[in-house]
Write a protein that holds these residues in place. Structure first.
Motif, PDB file in Angstrom:
ATOM      1  N   PRO A 220       2.023   3.945   2.882  1.00  0.00           N
ATOM      2  CA  PRO A 220       1.731   2.837   3.802  1.00  0.00           C
ATOM      3  C   PRO A 220       0.374   3.050   4.490  1.00  0.00           C
ATOM      4  O   PRO A 220       0.043   4.182   4.876  1.00  0.00           O
ATOM      5  CB  PRO A 220       2.863   2.914   4.832  1.00  0.00           C
ATOM      6  N   VAL A 221      -0.395   1.998   4.618  1.00  0.00           N
ATOM      7  CA  VAL A 221      -1.667   2.040   5.341  1.00  0.00           C
ATOM      8  C   VAL A 221      -1.387   1.471   6.725  1.00  0.00           C
ATOM      9  O   VAL A 221      -0.984   0.311   6.850  1.00  0.00           O
ATOM     10  CB  VAL A 221      -2.739   1.209   4.612  1.00  0.00           C
ATOM     11  N   THR A 222      -1.577   2.283   7.755  1.00  0.00           N
ATOM     12  CA  THR A 222      -1.091   1.855   9.071  1.00  0.00           C
ATOM     13  C   THR A 222      -2.183   1.713  10.133  1.00  0.00           C
ATOM     14  O   THR A 222      -2.087   0.852  10.999  1.00  0.00           O
ATOM     15  CB  THR A 222      -0.026   2.839   9.590  1.00  0.00           C
ATOM     16  N   GLY A 223      -3.207   2.529  10.088  1.00  0.00           N
ATOM     17  CA  GLY A 223      -4.252   2.438  11.112  1.00  0.00           C
ATOM     18  C   GLY A 223      -4.952   1.082  11.058  1.00  0.00           C
ATOM     19  O   GLY A 223      -5.128   0.511   9.980  1.00  0.00           O
ATOM     20  N   ARG A 224      -5.347   0.577  12.242  1.00  0.00           N
ATOM     21  CA  ARG A 224      -5.952  -0.759  12.298  1.00  0.00           C
ATOM     22  C   ARG A 224      -7.193  -0.875  11.412  1.00  0.00           C
ATOM     23  O   ARG A 224      -7.314  -1.811  10.618  1.00  0.00           O
ATOM     24  CB  ARG A 224      -6.313  -1.089  13.764  1.00  0.00           C
TER      25      ARG A 224
ATOM     26  N   LEU B  62       8.052  -7.653  -9.570  1.00  0.00           N
ATOM     27  CA  LEU B  62       7.580  -8.889  -8.946  1.00  0.00           C
ATOM     28  C   LEU B  62       6.054  -8.957  -9.005  1.00  0.00           C
ATOM     29  O   LEU B  62       5.381  -7.928  -8.952  1.00  0.00           O
ATOM     30  CB  LEU B  62       8.022  -8.937  -7.476  1.00  0.00           C
ATOM     31  N   PRO B  63       5.504 -10.167  -9.087  1.00  0.00           N
ATOM     32  CA  PRO B  63       4.050 -10.324  -9.042  1.00  0.00           C
ATOM     33  C   PRO B  63       3.537 -10.085  -7.623  1.00  0.00           C
ATOM     34  O   PRO B  63       4.186 -10.484  -6.653  1.00  0.00           O
ATOM     35  CB  PRO B  63       3.845 -11.779  -9.470  1.00  0.00           C
ATOM     36  N   THR B  64       2.400  -9.454  -7.505  1.00  0.00           N
ATOM     37  CA  THR B  64       1.886  -9.055  -6.191  1.00  0.00           C
ATOM     38  C   THR B  64       0.354  -9.065  -6.215  1.00  0.00           C
ATOM     39  O   THR B  64      -0.251  -8.789  -7.243  1.00  0.00           O
ATOM     40  CB  THR B  64       2.372  -7.616  -5.860  1.00  0.00           C
ATOM     41  N   GLY B  65      -0.230  -9.361  -5.072  1.00  0.00           N
ATOM     42  CA  GLY B  65      -1.677  -9.281  -4.952  1.00  0.00           C
ATOM     43  C   GLY B  65      -2.130  -7.833  -4.792  1.00  0.00           C
ATOM     44  O   GLY B  65      -1.377  -6.989  -4.316  1.00  0.00           O
ATOM     45  N   TYR B  66      -3.349  -7.562  -5.195  1.00  0.00           N
ATOM     46  CA  TYR B  66      -3.845  -6.189  -5.101  1.00  0.00           C
ATOM     47  C   TYR B  66      -5.371  -6.208  -5.073  1.00  0.00           C
ATOM     48  O   TYR B  66      -6.011  -7.242  -5.275  1.00  0.00           O
ATOM     49  CB  TYR B  66      -3.346  -5.343  -6.280  1.00  0.00           C
ATOM     50  N   GLY B  67      -5.912  -5.027  -4.855  1.00  0.00           N
ATOM     51  CA  GLY B  67      -7.350  -4.826  -4.959  1.00  0.00           C
ATOM     52  C   GLY B  67      -7.609  -3.351  -5.178  1.00  0.00           C
ATOM     53  O   GLY B  67      -6.755  -2.513  -4.855  1.00  0.00           O
ATOM     54  N   ARG B  68      -8.759  -3.024  -5.743  1.00  0.00           N
ATOM     55  CA  ARG B  68      -9.078  -1.619  -6.017  1.00  0.00           C
ATOM     56  C   ARG B  68     -10.327  -1.196  -5.255  1.00  0.00           C
ATOM     57  O   ARG B  68     -11.307  -1.937  -5.195  1.00  0.00           O
ATOM     58  CB  ARG B  68      -9.332  -1.416  -7.511  1.00  0.00           C
ATOM     59  N   HIS B  69     -10.253  -0.015  -4.664  1.00  0.00           N
ATOM     60  CA  HIS B  69     -11.450   0.587  -4.071  1.00  0.00           C
ATOM     61  C   HIS B  69     -11.500   2.032  -4.555  1.00  0.00           C
ATOM     62  O   HIS B  69     -10.617   2.831  -4.222  1.00  0.00           O
ATOM     63  CB  HIS B  69     -11.410   0.528  -2.548  1.00  0.00           C
TER      64      HIS B  69
ATOM     65  N   HIS C  34      -0.439  -5.585  -0.940  1.00  0.00           N
ATOM     66  CA  HIS C  34      -0.024  -6.054   0.369  1.00  0.00           C
ATOM     67  C   HIS C  34       1.052  -7.120   0.248  1.00  0.00           C
ATOM     68  O   HIS C  34       1.283  -7.690  -0.826  1.00  0.00           O
ATOM     69  CB  HIS C  34      -1.206  -6.589   1.182  1.00  0.00           C
ATOM     70  N   GLY C  35       1.708  -7.351   1.345  1.00  0.00           N
ATOM     71  CA  GLY C  35       2.750  -8.362   1.377  1.00  0.00           C
ATOM     72  C   GLY C  35       3.297  -8.449   2.788  1.00  0.00           C
ATOM     73  O   GLY C  35       2.846  -7.733   3.685  1.00  0.00           O
TER      74      GLY C  35
ATOM     75  N   VAL D 208       0.653  -3.046   4.120  1.00  0.00           N
ATOM     76  CA  VAL D 208      -0.350  -2.654   3.129  1.00  0.00           C
ATOM     77  C   VAL D 208       0.024  -1.290   2.573  1.00  0.00           C
ATOM     78  O   VAL D 208       0.359  -0.377   3.329  1.00  0.00           O
ATOM     79  CB  VAL D 208      -1.763  -2.611   3.741  1.00  0.00           C
ATOM     80  N   LEU D 209      -0.026  -1.179   1.269  1.00  0.00           N
ATOM     81  CA  LEU D 209       0.275   0.089   0.607  1.00  0.00           C
ATOM     82  C   LEU D 209      -0.946   0.556  -0.174  1.00  0.00           C
ATOM     83  O   LEU D 209      -1.690  -0.254  -0.722  1.00  0.00           O
ATOM     84  CB  LEU D 209       1.437  -0.088  -0.374  1.00  0.00           C
ATOM     85  N   ALA D 210      -1.110   1.877  -0.230  1.00  0.00           N
ATOM     86  CA  ALA D 210      -2.170   2.472  -1.041  1.00  0.00           C
ATOM     87  C   ALA D 210      -1.533   3.283  -2.158  1.00  0.00           C
ATOM     88  O   ALA D 210      -0.608   4.060  -1.929  1.00  0.00           O
ATOM     89  CB  ALA D 210      -3.053   3.372  -0.174  1.00  0.00           C
ATOM     90  N   LEU D 211      -2.019   3.082  -3.359  1.00  0.00           N
ATOM     91  CA  LEU D 211      -1.498   3.812  -4.515  1.00  0.00           C
ATOM     92  C   LEU D 211      -2.650   4.531  -5.196  1.00  0.00           C
ATOM     93  O   LEU D 211      -3.648   3.895  -5.586  1.00  0.00           O
ATOM     94  CB  LEU D 211      -0.831   2.832  -5.497  1.00  0.00           C
ATOM     95  N   ASP D 212      -2.522   5.831  -5.316  1.00  0.00           N
ATOM     96  CA  ASP D 212      -3.560   6.620  -5.968  1.00  0.00           C
ATOM     97  C   ASP D 212      -3.557   6.361  -7.477  1.00  0.00           C
ATOM     98  O   ASP D 212      -2.497   6.251  -8.094  1.00  0.00           O
ATOM     99  CB  ASP D 212      -3.305   8.097  -5.682  1.00  0.00           C
ATOM    100  N   LEU D 213      -4.754   6.260  -8.047  1.00  0.00           N
ATOM    101  CA  LEU D 213      -4.849   5.933  -9.476  1.00  0.00           C
ATOM    102  C   LEU D 213      -4.831   7.157 -10.379  1.00  0.00           C
ATOM    103  O   LEU D 213      -5.181   7.067 -11.564  1.00  0.00           O
ATOM    104  CB  LEU D 213      -6.118   5.111  -9.734  1.00  0.00           C
ATOM    105  N   THR D 214      -4.425   8.297  -9.837  1.00  0.00           N
ATOM    106  CA  THR D 214      -4.467   9.530 -10.630  1.00  0.00           C
ATOM    107  C   THR D 214      -3.623   9.437 -11.894  1.00  0.00           C
ATOM    108  O   THR D 214      -4.055   9.802 -12.981  1.00  0.00           O
ATOM    109  CB  THR D 214      -3.985  10.721  -9.779  1.00  0.00           C
TER     110      THR D 214
END
Lengths: 227, 227
Positions: free
Chosen positions: A114-118, A49-56, A63-64, A153-159
């Protein structure tokens, strides 16, 4: 430039000459894309599915809605795969067999956390928002408690990632080169249109500079390359 | 207009107002796209890669090298998922929570069937080639026996599919509508650049009309919609 990961599934077997192995190229493709394609497995079958994202840095944020099946499936420690592909043109060759596309494509494999802290969640949402609509985080209203709770919000490592880039003319067979058949490539460009006002906008609210002045989506600066 | 399939995984649960349930809309999205994203499961993990395709009736054809892991994995009767998404614009809202995108997206689930007969394979490759580069099948050299053998072609039935379309302004909260914050959407357009000659082209071979006159990639005619 650090090397990208060498695991079996992130090793490009086809068209190895097109594989790009430095991390800057990965970042460049991810930053140039606007949406990604998120793949996960649900009931044993793949879903994309298409999804929004961003990289840091070396983290990709997705997110969704917390109600979205994709985010639920992807957030439970399951394996996911994210692809960002920019189609830069169509490659016309002398032989049907060699028709192709010019593109930049990044594939990332891993388990999303999952990214959970405020604070962490707000920081990740800022990254995603600024990717989709630069300049908007400080301009628009921040998420309130209810909205934050409704956003996964999910975090995915780019390794574990791979980049593949194709540019330039077709790779025709030597025996076809003398044919009186045109061959080359047709670049595909992306551009922003004129901003459209929400019909419910109060009088006198102008389009802000971060929208009118939004830089054109990254074009294929390799249009003129021959490689 | 026939209804799209009602299976659990092809039923859109999120943003149901955006679901489109007629087959013409599915065909329109698939025809407007240029590449698709193919997802399959390899060693228990999802993989998603960009792939060429074409549609004939209610069959989607995919192709690739017989050596490509994706085509091998997808061709063995395994479940696959194909997504074609056209990003039509970025939606700016008064609240970060409601930022979104305008898009047309089609998802197809099913088991791909290998296309193996010579005539069937040529017919499918014609569909794929004419999708990627209209007018090229009759202009370029047809695949020879060796090339045909090196090309894997898959057929995917469009029975189990879903279409989701978002257009127009953001869906802000009523209490945010009086804010002096601009909201609306920024359309994203696709256009063809100037055709580039292959450097190996013999003198005097002109760009053919099916390339110079290629219609612009489908724009979002719903830019001006408010729905």
């Amino acid at each position: 430039m650090s090397e990208l990961s060498p695991t079996e599934r992130s090793t490009i077997h086809r068209g190895r000459k097109r594989a790009v192995t430095d991390r800057d190229a990965l970042h460049a493709v991810l930053d140039a894309g606007l949406i990604c394609h998120l793949a996960f497995v649900a009931d044993g079958a793949p879903v994309v599915l298409p999804t929004g994202y961003g990289r840091h840095g070396d983290t990709l944020y997705l997110h969704g809605s917390t109600g979205a099946a994709s985010l639920r499936a992807a957030g439970a420690g399951a394996e996911i795969c994210v692809n960002v592909t920019l189609l830069d043109g169509i490659v016309y060759s002398r032989a049907v067999f060699h028709f192709s596309a010019n593109y930049r494509s990044a594939v990332v494999h891993g388990q999303a956390e999952p990214v959970t802290g405020r604070e962490e969640k707000l920081a990740a949402l800022r990254v995603i928002t600024e990717h989709l609509a630069p300049g908007s985080w400080d301009y628009a209203r921040e998420p309130n408690q209810r909205e934050l709770a409704a956003t996964a919000v999910l975090a995915l490592d780019l390794t574990e990632a791979a980049v593949k880039i194709r540019t330039g003319p077709p790779g025709d067979e030597p025996e076809d080169l003398d044919r009186p058949t045109w061959a080359g490539w047709l670049p595909l460009h992306r551009s922003w249109g004129t901003p459209r006002d929400c019909p419910l906008l109060p009088d006198g609210v102008a389009v802000p500079a971060h929208v009118t002045g939004r830089p054109a989506p990254d074009q294929d600066t390799r249009d003129s390359a021959t490689g």
